[in-house]
Write an enzyme that holds these catalytic residues in place. Structure first.
Site, PDB file in Angstrom:
ATOM      1  N   VAL A  45      76.523  31.356  27.941  1.00 45.05           N
ATOM      2  CA  VAL A  45      77.288  32.590  28.040  1.00 45.05           C
ATOM      3  C   VAL A  45      76.929  33.444  26.835  1.00 45.05           C
ATOM      4  O   VAL A  45      76.740  32.927  25.731  1.00 45.05           O
ATOM      5  CB  VAL A  45      78.807  32.321  28.070  1.00 45.05           C
ATOM      6  CG1 VAL A  45      79.583  33.636  28.110  1.00 45.05           C
ATOM      7  CG2 VAL A  45      79.175  31.446  29.257  1.00 45.05           C
ATOM      8  N   CYS A  46      76.816  34.745  27.047  1.00 42.70           N
ATOM      9  CA  CYS A  46      76.603  35.689  25.947  1.00 42.70           C
ATOM     10  C   CYS A  46      75.355  35.299  25.150  1.00 42.70           C
ATOM     11  O   CYS A  46      74.311  34.976  25.720  1.00 42.70           O
ATOM     12  CB  CYS A  46      77.861  35.744  25.094  1.00 42.70           C
ATOM     13  SG  CYS A  46      77.994  37.185  24.010  1.00 42.70           S
ATOM     14  N   GLY A  47      75.447  35.295  23.830  1.00 42.81           N
ATOM     15  CA  GLY A  47      74.304  34.991  22.986  1.00 42.81           C
ATOM     16  C   GLY A  47      73.862  33.547  23.019  1.00 42.81           C
ATOM     17  O   GLY A  47      72.873  33.188  22.370  1.00 42.81           O
ATOM     18  N   GLY A  90      76.529  37.065  31.007  1.00 42.94           N
ATOM     19  CA  GLY A  90      76.443  38.151  30.034  1.00 42.94           C
ATOM     20  C   GLY A  90      77.469  37.973  28.940  1.00 42.94           C
ATOM     21  O   GLY A  90      77.897  36.865  28.634  1.00 42.94           O
TER      22      GLY A  90
END
Length: 223
Positions: free
Chosen positions: A108-110, A158
């Site tokens: 998720v995300c970074g 994202g």
């Protein structure tokens, strides 16, 4: 009305936590996963000492890298503190080892930056926080702008809140659409944000620029 099955398959899910992570990156998927049938969830770090996220929330790991069993799903999120351990050999080795055999390799995300540096995204498309897309691209990853990117057995979300959407996508992959829909209903996940600016494409260049300035001023980072 068709009755739900009762002989659910068993899956082991490993969620990597670390100092400086964004806790919602993991709390969102964890909330989905915890409601799935017959799952075994491990919240994994180097030690069992409490871990403080970038928002000050403290989470206690229950499994160490050394004690973690083989997992069917390996997951890691991002965070403002990830730069401090993004090249940590122990973290990357753990991800690479588990990812080699996992049914699904996810982030998720970074967190997708960790997967890329562990050699797990070569030849795959992946998502990340919108501000981190250029960085992920520099690592040789084809970056998708979708809220959740699924490329074979790589599933990546994202930024931050996309972790819930991501978690539901994993739920569907493991147990089918009915279970994913029930999970969404039980969580009453029916988002209706006050503003329709949750992506750079919707927000527009002017607001994106202000957001980048805001991150630099208040968070000391531009992701």
């Amino acid at each position: 009305m068709t009755e739900l099955q009762t002989d659910w398959p068993h899956y082991v899910i490993g969620i990597v936590i670390y100092p400086g992570m964004t806790t919602l990156d993991i709390v969102g998927p964890q909330t989905v996963f915890a409601g799935l049938p017959n799952v075994e969830i491990h919240r994994v770090w180097k030690t069992l000492a409490p871990v403080t996220g970038d928002d000050g929330m403290v989470i206690v790991p229950d499994t160490t890298f050394a004690d973690c069993p083989p997992v069917d799903v390996i997951c890691i999120g991002g965070g403002r503190g990830q730069s401090a351990i993004i090249d940590d050999a122990e973290v990357l080795d753990f991800l690479a080892s588990q990812g080699e055999k996992a049914k699904f390799v996810t982030s998720v995300c970074g967190g997708s930056e960790f997967l890329a540096k562990a050699g797990l995204l070569e030849g795959y498309r992946a998502a990340t926080h919108w501000a981190a897309r250029p960085l992920l691209a520099k690592l040789g990853v084809e970056v998708g702008t979708e809220r959740v990117v699924v490329d074979r057995n790589r599933m990546t979300g994202g930024g931050v809140t996309a972790g819930i959407d991501f978690g539901l996508a994993v739920a569907e992959a493991l147990y089918g659409a009915d279970v994913a829909k029930i999970s969404q209903l039980l969580m009453e996940y029916d988002p209706a944000p006050p503003y329709d600016v949750g992506s750079p494409e919707k927000a527009g260049p002017a607001l994106v620029e202000k957001a980048m300035q805001y991150m630099a001023q208040t968070m000391g980072t531009t992701l």
